[in-house]
Scaffold this motif. Sequence first.
Motif, PDB file in Angstrom:
ATOM      1  N   PHE A 258      16.494 -26.925 -12.326  1.00 19.71           N
ATOM      2  CA  PHE A 258      17.285 -28.146 -12.238  1.00 19.71           C
ATOM      3  C   PHE A 258      18.553 -27.978 -13.055  1.00 19.71           C
ATOM      4  N   CYS A 259      19.416 -28.974 -12.986  1.00 18.64           N
ATOM      5  CA  CYS A 259      20.698 -28.942 -13.683  1.00 18.64           C
ATOM      6  C   CYS A 259      20.647 -29.884 -14.881  1.00 18.64           C
ATOM      7  N   TRP A 260      20.803 -29.341 -16.060  1.00 20.24           N
ATOM      8  CA  TRP A 260      20.798 -30.137 -17.290  1.00 20.24           C
ATOM      9  C   TRP A 260      22.214 -30.567 -17.627  1.00 20.24           C
ATOM     10  N   TRP A 283      31.658 -27.439 -11.186  1.00 21.48           N
ATOM     11  CA  TRP A 283      30.611 -27.904 -12.107  1.00 21.48           C
ATOM     12  C   TRP A 283      30.976 -29.271 -12.674  1.00 21.48           C
ATOM     13  N   ARG A 284      32.253 -29.432 -13.021  1.00 22.05           N
ATOM     14  CA  ARG A 284      32.719 -30.712 -13.533  1.00 22.05           C
ATOM     15  C   ARG A 284      32.576 -31.801 -12.474  1.00 22.05           C
ATOM     16  N   ASP A 285      32.913 -31.487 -11.219  1.00 21.65           N
ATOM     17  CA  ASP A 285      32.796 -32.476 -10.154  1.00 21.65           C
ATOM     18  C   ASP A 285      31.341 -32.846  -9.905  1.00 21.65           C
ATOM     19  N   TRP A 286      30.439 -31.852  -9.983  1.00 19.56           N
ATOM     20  CA  TRP A 286      29.008 -32.149  -9.878  1.00 19.56           C
ATOM     21  C   TRP A 286      28.596 -33.133 -10.975  1.00 19.56           C
ATOM     22  N   LEU A 287      29.058 -32.857 -12.177  1.00 17.07           N
ATOM     23  CA  LEU A 287      28.723 -33.721 -13.310  1.00 17.07           C
ATOM     24  C   LEU A 287      29.183 -35.158 -13.065  1.00 17.07           C
ATOM     25  N   MET A 288      30.398 -35.309 -12.591  1.00 16.40           N
ATOM     26  CA  MET A 288      30.934 -36.655 -12.359  1.00 16.40           C
ATOM     27  C   MET A 288      30.101 -37.403 -11.320  1.00 16.40           C
ATOM     28  N   ARG A 289      29.716 -36.715 -10.260  1.00 13.07           N
ATOM     29  CA  ARG A 289      28.908 -37.381  -9.225  1.00 13.07           C
ATOM     30  C   ARG A 289      27.512 -37.724  -9.736  1.00 13.07           C
ATOM     31  N   ALA A 290      26.921 -36.800 -10.486  1.00 12.05           N
ATOM     32  CA  ALA A 290      25.542 -36.988 -10.932  1.00 12.05           C
ATOM     33  C   ALA A 290      25.401 -38.193 -11.858  1.00 12.05           C
ATOM     34  N   ALA A 296      23.649 -46.396 -19.121  1.00 11.26           N
ATOM     35  CA  ALA A 296      22.292 -46.492 -19.664  1.00 11.26           C
ATOM     36  C   ALA A 296      21.272 -45.787 -18.787  1.00 11.26           C
ATOM     37  N   ASP A 297      21.634 -45.504 -17.528  1.00  9.68           N
ATOM     38  CA  ASP A 297      20.694 -44.891 -16.592  1.00  9.68           C
ATOM     39  C   ASP A 297      20.858 -43.381 -16.480  1.00  9.68           C
ATOM     40  N   ILE A 298      21.679 -42.802 -17.313  1.00 10.16           N
ATOM     41  CA  ILE A 298      21.900 -41.363 -17.239  1.00 10.16           C
ATOM     42  C   ILE A 298      20.613 -40.615 -17.571  1.00 10.16           C
ATOM     43  N   GLN A 299      20.299 -39.637 -16.756  1.00 11.13           N
ATOM     44  CA  GLN A 299      19.150 -38.759 -17.000  1.00 11.13           C
ATOM     45  C   GLN A 299      19.606 -37.520 -17.760  1.00 11.13           C
ATOM     46  N   THR A 300      18.657 -36.791 -18.292  1.00 12.21           N
ATOM     47  CA  THR A 300      18.986 -35.541 -18.979  1.00 12.21           C
ATOM     48  C   THR A 300      19.157 -34.392 -18.006  1.00 12.21           C
ATOM     49  N   LEU A 301      18.513 -34.479 -16.841  1.00 15.89           N
ATOM     50  CA  LEU A 301      18.604 -33.424 -15.850  1.00 15.89           C
ATOM     51  C   LEU A 301      18.513 -34.033 -14.463  1.00 15.89           C
ATOM     52  N   TYR A 302      19.069 -33.280 -13.494  1.00 22.21           N
ATOM     53  CA  TYR A 302      19.149 -33.758 -12.117  1.00 22.21           C
ATOM     54  C   TYR A 302      18.854 -32.600 -11.167  1.00 22.21           C
ATOM     55  N   GLY A 303      18.610 -32.960  -9.923  1.00 27.96           N
ATOM     56  CA  GLY A 303      18.537 -31.945  -8.897  1.00 27.96           C
ATOM     57  C   GLY A 303      19.905 -31.365  -8.600  1.00 27.96           C
ATOM     58  N   MET A 304      19.944 -30.334  -7.785  1.00 27.07           N
ATOM     59  CA  MET A 304      21.188 -29.597  -7.561  1.00 27.07           C
ATOM     60  C   MET A 304      22.245 -30.411  -6.835  1.00 27.07           C
TER      61      MET A 304
END
Length: 606
Positions: A258-260, A283-290, A296-304
């Motif tokens: 997964f992506c941390w 990678w930055r764009d992935w981060l922005m979308r994720a 408050a709902d941010i997770q520590t890791l996400y799917g690809m």
Amino acid sequence: MNIEDYGLIGDTQTAALVGRNGSIDWMCVPRFDAGACFAALLGTEDNGCWVIAPKGNVRAVRRRYRPGSLVLETDFETDGGLVRLTDCMPIRQEYPWLVRMATCLRGEVDMRMKLVIRFNYGRTLPWVRKDDHSLEAKAGPDALILRTRASTRGEGYSTVADFTLREGEEMPFGLHWYPSHHEAPPPGRVADAILDTEKWWQKWSRRCRYPGPHGRAVKSSLIAIKALTYAPTGGIVAAPTTSLPERLGGDRNWDYRFCWLRDASFTLDALLAAGYAGEAGAWRDWLMRAIAGDAADIQTLYGMAGERGITEIELPHLAGYDGSRPVRAGNAASSQFQLDVYGEIINALGASRSLAGRRREALLDSWSLQTKLLSFVEGNWTNDDSGIWEMRGGTRPFTYSKAMAWVAVDRSIRAAEALKLPGDLARWRRLRGLIRDDVLRRGYNERVGAFTQSYGSDVLDASVLRLPLVGFLPARDRRMASTIRAIERNLTEDGLVMRYAAGTDNLRGAEGVFLPCSFWLADNYSLSGRHAEAEALFERLLSLGNDLGLYSEEYDIAHRRMLGNFPQAFTQVALVNSAFALESGRAPAAAGAQRRNRPAKRAGRG
């Protein structure tokens, strides 16, 4: 086989592990996080593998990647001659394709191929149909088709082929995955696919702009990082494997496919330093979308692709690597609150603003997101969290987490000042000072003579080696100098750094030394002016990689072998950043904090 006996091949959407014995023991298709069709790595060959190797005695095995590529060559020297096995995964056009070529370089060698297909992590036996030059295996949504000139036959629940190669002869094999309800993809020419794959990787790796003496190690690590990138979205997985143990025979077995979020800042630092702005931007764009939505709902890791639903389950049908159980799919750490992540995200957003072509509208979009994250930090930085190491035994006031809350505020202030962005700078400056004073007062233990794992604790933790690297304190500050000495005395084994003392994470048994933390110690030596020690430790760490330049996350000193998921992006990134730190005489993250808000390196998991 030991973990380090494997090599990596991949197509920037999934990957496979190839052993020194010619066996592919791990591959998930069509994505890194899909069910494995070869899972012998975590069980037995009955859970799926693909072996191509000489039938007789093998005197010696030598292997390498073709220069600047992810095309793996393994040479088997036998009594009868020398044969080379070439493995790669062509950069994907539509479906994943694994190609293998056996070539006789000298003499005559009897060869054997054995293909054991088991979908769904080695659990599902497929229906198989064979014709003259192909074999199709289907079960549920998955299908594989093998094409080769070799004459194959069934043997039990596997497919085998025996063939002899004489000098100059070769035998190609191609294995395509496709959805079982679709037509099989057309065959391709294996030799051309290998050459095209080599050229693609060499063109990519030539972009590396590292100027120093460790170019081979840096380039190998960057290729590994690129191989762990999910090309359709730009996300980067922590590793292509699950459940490789941090302690042999134990239950410290986690899924890293997964992506941390905290990887973002560490990886951006390495990619930008090495000249890979395109990958950094993706990678930055992935981060922005994720992370879009409520802070408050941010997770520590996400799917690809930014998926949020990551349920952790156990796979009891697999015996585990070297008996290390349970085998897990999914990761429950996705639901933890980890305060440090907010600082690392904001650090990453700052680093990404250096990318060319960013319009003012995009800048303001990212600033709007950043201020929402900062507002969350302002209201929650005093709360306990699960920490950088994802402790599973309750929350605590972790020192590193509080320091990263300071980073979130500090980088926001710097960005607002430098780019004339809107914000309440007076309030933010007061908050920055408040957090800093809190960390210095409560995170430093005078009796221990060190910053400790959490407020009021006597436990040492290598995460505090990050404090100089993110610009919180100079490495020469008396408190950091004392902390470094305390870690050297009490948190190292044979000169390499452990994450924290055994028994503090509510899990059974100890783990190996932590390679990224050891690179952080080298970075601290650089920042402290201890350049000879930094170079010596860096060289020592380089010697722990396998013959292909790949690293897991941990190392077992006593048994001299790697531990944990493999290869591990965290370690490969730490190597790249430390190599640049040695060149500059200062850690890249600290230098970035002074120049352009470049980010810190990443944390680990548990």
